[in-house]
Design an enzyme around this catalytic site. Structure first.
Site, PDB file in Angstrom:
ATOM      1  N   ASP A  42       0.828  -1.214   0.000  1.00  0.00           N
ATOM      2  CA  ASP A  42       0.000   0.000   0.000  1.00  0.00           C
ATOM      3  C   ASP A  42       0.864   1.267   0.000  1.00  0.00           C
ATOM      4  O   ASP A  42       0.619   2.198   0.777  1.00  0.00           O
ATOM      5  CB  ASP A  42      -0.920   0.035   1.230  1.00  0.00           C
ATOM      6  CG  ASP A  42      -1.548  -1.305   1.553  1.00  0.00           C
ATOM      7  OD1 ASP A  42      -1.834  -2.065   0.611  1.00  0.00           O
ATOM      8  OD2 ASP A  42      -1.753  -1.595   2.745  1.00  0.00           O
ATOM      9  N   GLU A 215     -10.721  -0.930  -3.407  1.00  0.00           N
ATOM     10  CA  GLU A 215     -10.001  -0.269  -2.317  1.00  0.00           C
ATOM     11  C   GLU A 215      -8.864   0.589  -2.853  1.00  0.00           C
ATOM     12  O   GLU A 215      -8.655   0.705  -4.065  1.00  0.00           O
ATOM     13  CB  GLU A 215      -9.476  -1.329  -1.337  1.00  0.00           C
ATOM     14  CG  GLU A 215      -8.498  -2.316  -1.959  1.00  0.00           C
ATOM     15  CD  GLU A 215      -8.108  -3.430  -1.006  1.00  0.00           C
ATOM     16  OE1 GLU A 215      -8.831  -3.660  -0.012  1.00  0.00           O
ATOM     17  OE2 GLU A 215      -7.079  -4.093  -1.249  1.00  0.00           O
TER      18      GLU A 215
END
Length: 329
Positions: A42, A215
Site C-alpha cells: 500500500d 479499495e
C-alpha cells in the site's frame, strides 16, 4: 502461482486490505528475502524540496503493528532507509490513534505542517509533524469517523479549497465512499457521506466471491474531470489489479473506465499488482507507486515498485515497460 487463492468465507474481508499475518502460508523467512528489495505494501511517495519520501504498510519481518517506516531518494533509484525519526519509523505506535493494523498512509503538506492520514484498528486517523521524517503525532488519539469500520484513506483538496476524504467502508464488501472533511482533518461532514463504487465488474471480482473488494482510492483532477484510481479483488488474488473511474463532481456519480484494468498481471507479468498512489517526479512526469506479490508462489512480504502513467485523450494509460521495483542500494 498457478492457482488463484480462494477465499473461504466473507470473514476474510477483515484481512482483505493489508494484513500480513494470514496472507499466505508460504511467506519466505527473513533470511530468504533479498536485502535490497523494499518490502512495503500500500505504498505512497511524497515529494518535497528535492527529496522523495516512500511510506507504506510494513510488509517485511517487522510487524505492521509498530508504525510506518519511511525511505528517501533524490532520484527514485537510489533509496536509503528506513530513515524515520524514531528508529526508522516516521510514525510510532503510541504517538497517535491505534495500537495495531497500521495500513496505507497518505502524506500531504498543508498550512506549513505535514499530515499523515492512515488506517489503524480498521479506522482512519490523522497525525501531524514538522518533518516528513516524523515523528508524526496526535494527542487526541481519536479516529476521524467514530462509527463502523473504515480503511484506505485519501484526502483530495479541490481548487475551491473544499476537502474530501475518500475511503473504504467495510459493509457488504469493500466499498469506496467519500465525504467532505473539515479543515482540521479531524472529522467529516456526515451529511455529505456518499458511496462511490463497489466491485461489480468481472475484472473486479475474478473469483466471484460474495464480498467483492474495491479499495486503495487515489483521486486527481485533469481538464475539469475527476479521476479515481483504485484496486480491485482481494490482495491475495493474483488478479489484484488497478483501474479507474471518472466523474464531473468529487461526490460522483462515477463512471468506470472501459479500458480498466490499466495495471494488472496481464501487462506487467507481476502477480497481485496494485494498491498505490499517484505522484509526479521532478520533471512533472506522472507515476503510480504500488506493490506486488513477493513471487509467483508467495504473497508476502509484498514488494514496492513504480510504473509510469499518463493521460491520453482523456484516458489514463500505463507504460508496462517502465515498471521497476524499488530497492535500497
Amino acid at each position: 502461482m498457478k492457482k488463484i487463492l480462494s477465499l473461504i468465507t466473507s470473514l476474510c474481508v477483515f484481512a482483505a486490505c493489508s494484513q500480513e499475518k494470514d496472507a499466505d502460508k508460504s511467506t519466505p523467512k527473513p533470511t530468504e528475502v533479498k536485502s535490497s528489495s523494499i518490502l512495503l505494501a500500500d505504498p505512497t511517495i511524497f515529494y518535497n524540496n528535492g527529496t522523495y519520501y516512500l511510506y507504506g504498510t510494513t510488509s517485511g519481518d517487522i510487524p505492521n503493528g509498530e508504525g510506518f517506516q519511511v525511505y528517501t531518494s533524490s532520484d527514485l533509484k537510489d533509496w536509503k532507509g528506513p530513515v524515520g525519526a524514531q528508529n526508522g519509523l516516521a510514525f510510532k505506535k503510541g504517538d497517535a490513534f491505534g495500537d495495531k493494523g497500521f495500513w496505507a498512509p497518505q502524506i500531504l503538506s498543508y498550512q506549513n505542517k505535514f499530515y499523515m492520514i492512515y488506517t489503524a484498528n480498521e479506522n482512519i486517523a490523522v497525525a501531524t509533524s514538522n518533518s516528513p521524517l516524523g515523528p508524526f503525532k496526535n494527542d487526541s488519539k481519536e479516529p476521524i469517523i467514530k462509527t463502523g469500520n473504515q480503511i484506505d484513506p485519501f484526502i483530495f483538496i479541490d481548487e475551491d479549497g473544499k476537502k474530501y476524504l475518500y475511503h473504504v467502508r467495510l459493509t457488504n464488501g469493500n466499498r469506496i465512499f467519500v465525504a467532505e472533511i473539515n479543515d482540521d482533518f479531524k472529522s467529516i461532514k456526515q451529511e455529505t457521506l456518499t458511496e462511490c463504487i463497489s466491485g461489480t465488474m468481472l475484472w473486479e471480482n475474478t473469483q466471484n466471491v460474495s464480498w467483492p473488494v474495491t479499495e486503495g482510492p487515489t483521486v486527481l483532477k485533469h481538464d475539469g474531470l475527476y479521476y479515481m484510481i483504485y484496486s480491485a479483488n482481494d490482495f491475495r488474488n493474483i488478479d489484484y489489479a488497478v483501474g479507474y473511474a471518472t466523474s464531473k463532481s468529487p461526490l460522483g456519480p462515477w463512471e468506470k473506465a472501459v479500458n480498466s484494468p490499466i495495471i494488472s498481471r496481464k501487462n506487467t507479468k507481476q502477480n497481485g499488482i496494485g494498491h498505490g498512489d499517484v505522484f509526479w517526479d521532478k520533471d512533472n512526469k506522472m507515476h503510480y507507486v504500488l506493490h506486488t506479490h513477493y513471487s509467483e508462489s508467495a504473497v508476502s512480504p509484498r514488494k514496492a515498485g513504480i510504473i509510469s502513467i499518463e493521460f491520453k485523450d482523456g484516458k489514463i494509460v500505463a507504460d508496462p515497460a517502465s515498471f521497476q521495483f524499488l530497492k535500497v542500494n
